[in-house]
Design an enzyme around this catalytic site. Structure first.
Site, PDB file in Angstrom:
ATOM      1  N   GLU A 150     -37.902   2.933   0.842  1.00 40.80           N
ATOM      2  CA  GLU A 150     -38.146   1.490   0.760  1.00 40.80           C
ATOM      3  C   GLU A 150     -38.517   0.922   2.121  1.00 40.80           C
ATOM      4  OE1 GLU A 150     -36.071  -2.764  -0.462  1.00 40.80           O
ATOM      5  OE2 GLU A 150     -34.793  -1.037  -0.043  1.00 40.80           O
ATOM      6  N   GLU A 249     -32.891  -8.314  -6.850  1.00 42.20           N
ATOM      7  CA  GLU A 249     -32.200  -8.247  -5.559  1.00 42.20           C
ATOM      8  C   GLU A 249     -32.463  -9.543  -4.805  1.00 42.20           C
ATOM      9  OE1 GLU A 249     -31.765  -4.582  -2.785  1.00 42.20           O
ATOM     10  OE2 GLU A 249     -33.226  -5.879  -1.804  1.00 42.20           O
TER      11      GLU A 249
END
Length: 277
Positions: A150, A249
């Protein structure tokens, strides 16, 4: 086109509740079919597995341990001299993933060492990352697990993070060349670093194993004021055939459940995915 599947990120959602099991139950009551959590290691895997089972939820993503956060560590994958600690953390993450039936682990790259120049240490850190990723790919393949990379933005969130653009992550994945390593696309970070979301989503989606969303710049609900047009982005993901999960998120601006009105509207319009899809 199938509707998108959403997972509740329990490191961010339901902060009004104490403990991951309580947040798992709240996610189930809110209509989610899946949850994700950065670091589940304060709870036993048995307690989390029981909570998920009782709530009828799947756990779809965890992170490798961050390292020594008191010393400023935020992942160890690319940090020189911390290879042994990265491998120990990977083993712990794999144990949890197996116990929880979790198919994906975010392999955190970590930060440029304090006081070091990013450009000066880039080659060394990439070499360490490649070494650790090749090791991780082999370990994960034995357990039929997927590792994710990520990029995290270095403009606002974490100026010292090593991996900060989808282009950098894709180049590293190509060098490693393992099919069970994929890209984790956090649209919040991608917008801040590069924008061009339509082009980048279309270019990189074939190697994306997980998506996460939050509004820019405040990192609130997708429906909160900001730069991103999420109805368009969700439609784009559907049109491009994305089949994975979309992780929520973000930082709720108030009560988590009240703030999920955007998701209830999506479900009203598109429906829930069929179980098992």
């Amino acid at each position: 086109m199938a509707p998108l599947r959403f997972s509740a990120n329990l490191s961010w959602l339901f902060p009004e509740l104490s403990g991951l099991p309580a947040r798992v139950r709240a996610a189930g009551s809110s209509g989610f079919e899946a949850v994700e959590v950065a670091w589940p290691y304060a709870e036993t895997p048995e307690a989390l597995a029981r909570a998920a089972r009782e709530a009828g939820l799947r756990l779809v993503l965890i992170n490798t341990p961050p390292g020594d956060q008191e010393k400023g560590e935020m992942g160890l994958g690319a940090v020189p001299g911390r290879q042994a600690a990265f491998r120990e953390g990977l083993e712990q993450a794999v144990r949890y993933a197996k116990a929880l039936g979790c198919p994906r682990i975010h392999l955190m790259a970590g930060r440029v060492p304090q006081g070091a120049d990013r450009i000066a240490v880039k080659a060394e850190m990439e070499a360490v990352f490649l070494e650790n990723l090749r090791h991780a790919a082999g370990v994960l393949a034995q357990e039929d697990l997927v590792g994710l990379l990520e990029p995290i933005n270095t403009r606002i969130t974490d100026p010292q993070y090593f991996l900060d653009t989808p282009q950098q992550a894709a180049a590293i994945l190509q060098k490693v060349g393992r099919p069970n390593l994929q890209l984790q696309m956090d649209i919040f970070h991608w917008q801040i670093m590069d924008g061009n979301l339509t082009g980048n989503i279309r270019e990189f989606l074939p190697i994306v194993g997980h998506v996460q969303v939050a509004q820019v710049p405040g990192r609130g609900e997708p429906s909160s004021p900001g730069e991103l047009n999420f109805p368009y982005l969700f439609q784009l993901l559907e049109d491009e055939g994305y089949k994975g999960f979309v992780g929520c998120e973000y930082q709720p601006r108030g009560d988590t459940v009240e703030g999920l009105s955007w998701l209830r509207s999506y479900w009203d319009r598109r429906g829930h995915p069929e179980a098992g899809q």
